[in-house]
Enzyme design. Structure first.
Site, PDB file in Angstrom:
ATOM      1  CE1 TYR A 142      -2.311   3.331   2.584  1.00  0.00           C
ATOM      2  CE2 TYR A 142      -3.739   2.697   0.835  1.00  0.00           C
ATOM      3  CZ  TYR A 142      -3.242   3.519   1.741  1.00  0.00           C
ATOM      4  OH  TYR A 142      -3.922   4.437   1.945  1.00  0.00           O
ATOM      5  CG  ASP A 237       5.878   3.857   0.181  1.00  0.00           C
ATOM      6  OD1 ASP A 237       4.758   3.603   0.122  1.00  0.00           O
ATOM      7  OD2 ASP A 237       6.316   4.642   1.149  1.00  0.00           O
ATOM      8  CE  LYS A 265       2.841   4.872   7.769  1.00  0.00           C
ATOM      9  NZ  LYS A 265       1.680   4.765   8.439  1.00  0.00           N
TER      10      LYS A 265
HETATM   11  P1  KE4 Z   1      -0.504   8.555   4.412  1.00  0.00           P
HETATM   12  O1  KE4 Z   1      -1.148   9.060   3.354  1.00  0.00           O
HETATM   13  O2  KE4 Z   1      -1.398   7.726   5.189  1.00  0.00           O
HETATM   14  O3  KE4 Z   1       0.287   9.433   5.676  1.00  0.00           O
HETATM   15  O4  KE4 Z   1       0.813   7.548   4.218  1.00  0.00           O
HETATM   16  C1  KE4 Z   1       0.188   6.553   3.055  1.00  0.00           C
HETATM   17  C2  KE4 Z   1       1.112   5.249   3.077  1.00  0.00           C
HETATM   18  C3  KE4 Z   1       2.166   5.162   1.949  1.00  0.00           C
HETATM   19  N1  KE4 Z   1       3.171   4.387   2.118  1.00  0.00           N
HETATM   20  C4  KE4 Z   1       3.253   3.533   2.911  1.00  0.00           C
HETATM   21  C5  KE4 Z   1       4.204   2.317   2.831  1.00  0.00           C
HETATM   22  C6  KE4 Z   1       2.252   3.328   4.024  1.00  0.00           C
HETATM   23  O5  KE4 Z   1       2.204   2.728   4.982  1.00  0.00           O
HETATM   24  C7  KE4 Z   1       1.311   4.320   4.156  1.00  0.00           C
HETATM   25  C8  KE4 Z   1      -0.010   4.458   5.034  1.00  0.00           C
HETATM   26  N2  KE4 Z   1       0.034   3.345   6.125  1.00  0.00           N
HETATM   27  C9  KE4 Z   1      -1.081   3.128   6.778  1.00  0.00           C
HETATM   28  C10 KE4 Z   1      -1.205   1.965   7.594  1.00  0.00           C
HETATM   29  N3  KE4 Z   1      -1.257   0.706   6.997  1.00  0.00           N
HETATM   30  C11 KE4 Z   1      -1.702   4.431   7.568  1.00  0.00           C
HETATM   31  C12 KE4 Z   1      -2.979   4.069   8.343  1.00  0.00           C
HETATM   32  C13 KE4 Z   1      -4.149   4.420   7.701  1.00  0.00           C
HETATM   33  O6  KE4 Z   1      -4.477   4.181   6.361  1.00  0.00           O
HETATM   34  O7  KE4 Z   1      -5.120   4.853   8.176  1.00  0.00           O
END
Ligand code: KE4
Length: 425
Positions: A142, A237, A265
């Site tokens: 993801y 990523d 993060k």
């Molecule tokens: P954000 O747009 O949520 O800040 O980041 C997206 C993203 C991009 N790349 C990786 C590897 C990620 O894990 C994420 C977001 N991770 C999720 C947890 N599985 C955030 C939690 C959520 O979607 O509420």
């Protein structure tokens, strides 16, 4: 009715699903999500006043734990000077300098407000730089909710993808090729079949969104080799792995140099912050220097930058990552030993400060193996641990996170609680 349940019912009247991000809704594990009121160290308290030892840490950002005093103070001091300017500030320059110093593969970096913005921008940049439209991602990874990334594997092997979300145009999804994680040969075959058509490969160098899957050495190496040979951009990523799996992030841990990297993060320490960066010849294609447009009202926000600077400086302390990795290893080894004592089909692994737990005899190495794990057993375990005061990720397909605020006693208490649950069958 508990206060949590009251709040959840109320929230669902005005917020879709009652949450501002789907995984928070507990739909994968069942039951009502916990509404948190405050956090302290490695603990959070829910609306009914119940404390939990927290292994989600806001999905990774809180590597120092909740309410780290230095981070909170830095945000308060920044706020007192102004919340946002929409103009450059010295803090952004300091953070950019620190990021390119800590990530040798990055000559330049652009700050944004989320991981999604970072990956969406990196994809557009790779397409603009190469003049190609096709991208490669991997099933189970993801990268945020950018349209080109909400794509699932096509019907035939090595065929382009179909949307995995409503609202994503099929003729956009067709530019995304979805391959199997850890399948180096499949990656090689894709480049042979689609020679010179691939703009980029984007990968979670340690997968954390299908639970934790560690990369096979040959997988990342093949990626680097094929992107170099075919003029495709390799995007790591590192939104989740960045400064989480080690001081050099995953690229430092595995010794692979990507062309672009994305972060989020941890670099924001709990405040909204993302970043993408990499080779100068690629980054110079970004507006206002080059033809690839990218922008953001709150990009480089001074409060996020203040939190990020303090966090990144604190986690650079000698031995920080070694101690975090050791604590996380102790957790997973303790859980696995407890399960073994009670004959439970369970395994666990960690990479730096992130971990995976699986109701399967050995840690999965692919998406298909993850899907074969016993999800119902995880859900039962999740709720039993929640009742016991331990907050795991509310999904069998998420990684967990340990912080510097977790003590050895917290880890031991977690293992003891799991042992009692495994013993009860
Ligand atoms: P954000 O747009 O949520 O800040 O980041 C997206 C993203 C991009 N790349 C990786 C590897 C990620 O894990 C994420 C977001 N991770 C999720 C947890 N599985 C955030 C939690 C959520 O979607 O509420």
């Amino acid at each position: 009715m508990t206060r949590n349940e009251e709040l959840f019912l109320r929230a669902q009247k005005t917020i879709p699903g009652g949450v501002n991000s789907p995984v928070r809704a507990f739909r994968s594990v069942g039951g009502a999500p916990r509404f948190f009121t405050h956090g302290e160290g490695c603990r959070v308290w829910d609306a009914d006043g119940k404390p939990y030892i927290d292994y989600v840490g806001s999905w990774g950002p809180l590597i120092l734990g909740h309410d780290d005093a230095d981070t909170v103070r830095a945000v308060q001091e920044a706020a007192a000077k102004g919340l946002s300017f929409g103009a450059p500030t010295e803090g952004e320059v300091e953070l950019a300098e620190l990021l390119v110093q800590r990530v040798p593969s990055m000559d330049m970096v652009r700050l944004v407000s989320s991981g999604t913005e970072a990956t969406m921008s990196a994809i557009r940049l790779a397409r603009g730089f190469t003049g190609r439209d096709a991208i490669i991602k991997f099933e189970g990874c993801y990268h945020g909710h950018g349209d080109s990334l909400l794509v699932k594997a096509g019907s035939g092997l090595l065929t382009f993808g179909n949307p995995s979300s409503a609202g994503v145009p099929a003729d956009l999804a067709q530019h995304t090729l979805v391959l199997d994680y850890n399948d180096a040969q499949g990656l090689r075959d894709a480049f042979v079949k689609h020679v010179k058509a691939i703009a980029c490969v984007i990968v979670e160098p340690v997968a954390g969104n299908m639970n934790l899957i560690a990369p096979k050495p040959e997988f990342l190496a093949a990626m680097r080799e094929m992107c170099t040979r075919h003029g495709a951009v390799l995007i790591f990523d590192e939104v989740m792995t960045g400064f989480r799996v080690g001081p050099g992030s995953a690229q430092g841990l595995y010794g692979i140099k990507p062309d672009l990297s994305t972060f989020g993060k941890v670099i924001g320490g709990g405040m909204p912050l993302g970043a993408f960066g990499g080779r100068r010849d690629i980054m110079e294609q970004i507006a206002p220097l080059g033809p690839v447009y990218q922008a953001g009202t709150l990009s480089g926000n001074p409060l996020s930058v203040a939190a990020g600077l303090v966090t990144l400086k604190k986690i650079a302390a000698p031995g920080f990552h070694e101690a975090l990795a050791a604590k996380t290893r102790a957790l997973v080894e303790g859980l696995a030993a407890a399960a073994k004592r009670h004959g439970v089909s369970f395994s666990a692994q960690s990479v730096g400060g992130m971990f995976g737990i699986y109701f399967a005899p050995t840690p999965p190495t692919s998406y298909a193996e993850v899907m074969a794990c016993d999800k119902e057993a995880f859900n039962r375990f999740f709720h039993a641990m929640l009742d016991a005061g331990f907050y795991l990720a509310p999904s069998a397909f998420e990684a967990g996170f340990v912080s510097a605020a977790h003590t050895d006693a917290d880890i031991a208490a977690t293992i003891a609680a799991a042992d009692a649950i495994f013993a009860a069958g």
